[in-house]
Enzyme design. Structure first.
Site, PDB file in Angstrom:
ATOM      1  N   SER A 111       0.882  -1.202   0.077  1.00  0.00           N
ATOM      2  CA  SER A 111       0.043   0.078   0.067  1.00  0.00           C
ATOM      3  C   SER A 111       0.877   1.230   0.120  1.00  0.00           C
ATOM      4  O   SER A 111       2.165   1.165   0.438  1.00  0.00           O
ATOM      5  CB  SER A 111      -0.691   0.092   1.266  1.00  0.00           C
ATOM      6  OG  SER A 111      -1.523   1.378   1.527  1.00  0.00           O
TER       7      SER A 111
ATOM      8  N   TYR B  53      -3.033   0.040   9.821  1.00  0.00           N
ATOM      9  CA  TYR B  53      -3.086  -0.382   8.870  1.00  0.00           C
ATOM     10  C   TYR B  53      -1.780  -0.044   8.127  1.00  0.00           C
ATOM     11  O   TYR B  53      -0.993  -0.771   7.408  1.00  0.00           O
ATOM     12  CB  TYR B  53      -3.949   0.292   7.733  1.00  0.00           C
ATOM     13  CG  TYR B  53      -3.998  -0.220   6.278  1.00  0.00           C
ATOM     14  CD1 TYR B  53      -4.469  -1.492   5.931  1.00  0.00           C
ATOM     15  CD2 TYR B  53      -3.586   0.631   5.308  1.00  0.00           C
ATOM     16  CE1 TYR B  53      -4.394  -1.925   4.580  1.00  0.00           C
ATOM     17  CE2 TYR B  53      -3.511   0.213   3.966  1.00  0.00           C
ATOM     18  CZ  TYR B  53      -4.011  -1.049   3.486  1.00  0.00           C
ATOM     19  OH  TYR B  53      -4.210  -1.419   2.242  1.00  0.00           O
TER      20      TYR B  53
END
Length: 253
Positions: free
Chosen positions: A145, A158
């Site tokens: 990501s 995250y």
């Protein structure tokens, strides 16, 4: 006969195990690798979804597997080798995206996010490594990501897990390079998938996300395909330890 350019992405006969196969990005990648001649083996924690996805591909294997369960991963690898005699690559698209202010985030949710996104990536790689070595080399690809580089409020779990993943990719690549195993990741910007749809249903959240991307739109699963095929195929033979950001310029902001 394939052209020289087409041969760079040729996956004919390669057996590729996909974790998190029910995710939106994984579905695009599965279709792409099958189109290039690969044999997909699909695993996911949701047995109904993974069976439904596998039914679209002739004779595809599928298993219910939690990526954070080392024994389940090793079982899937063993059964795949029993069936095909080899494994040539792996795609890890499993992931969780809890967004919450750090002060109020449930520690159990934080731990589970790290368990899936980070520990699971390590366990997946470790489970596949012996099979890839036995095959004379192979490809490992993780979906990372932009959050491994950018800092968004509410993303502590995250971003922490994805930042760790980017570094694990580098370490494993260094360890397994002598065995001709490449280990890489793709870091998408926020992408339109079932994982993000609840957040993106908030007009304010969507507007902020789009505004952060210089190209002025969110990612789509199909945006990941080109880089993935390069890293999985002959064209990626000398690329390892990298996180390639497919992000419309998000990491430039």
């Amino acid at each position: 006969m394939a052209t020289a350019a087409e041969a760079l992405f040729d996956l004919s006969g390669r057996v590729i195990l996909v974790a998190g196969a029910a995710s939106g990005i994984a579905r695009a990648l599965i279709a792409a690798i099958v189109a290039q001649g690969a044999r997909p083996v699909l695993t996911d924690a949701d047995p109904a979804k993974v069976k439904r996805i596998a039914s679209a591909y002739e004779d595809a294997l599928s298993f219910e597997t939690d990526i954070a369960d080392a024994e389940a991963l090793e079982r899937a690898v063993r059964r795949t080798r029993d069936r095909y005699g080899r494994i040539d690559g792996g795609i890890n698209a499993a992931g969780l995206l809890p967004i919450s202010p750090s002060e109020t985030m449930d520690p159990a949710i934080f731990r589970r996010c790290v368990e899936v996104n980070l520990t699971g990536a390590f366990l997946f790689s470790r489970a596949l490594a012996p099979a890839l070595k036995a095959a004379g080399g192979g490809r490992l690809l993780h979906i990372a990501s932009v959050s491994s580089l950018v800092a968004n409020p509410g993303y502590a779990a995250y971003a922490g897990s994805k930042g760790g993943l980017a570094q694990i990719v580098r370490v494993l690549a260094r360890e397994w390079a002598p065995d001709r195993i490449t280990v890489n990741a793709i870091g998408p910007a926020l992408t339109e998938t079932p994982l993000t749809e609840d957040y993106l249903a908030d007009p304010g959240f969507r507007a902020r996300a789009v505004n952060d991307i210089p190209m002025g739109r969110l990612g789509e699963p199909e945006d990941i395909v080109g880089a993935a095929l390069l890293l999985l195929g002959p064209g990626g033979a000398f690329i390892t330890g990298q996180t390639i950001y497919v992000d419309g310029g998000r990491t430039l902001v």
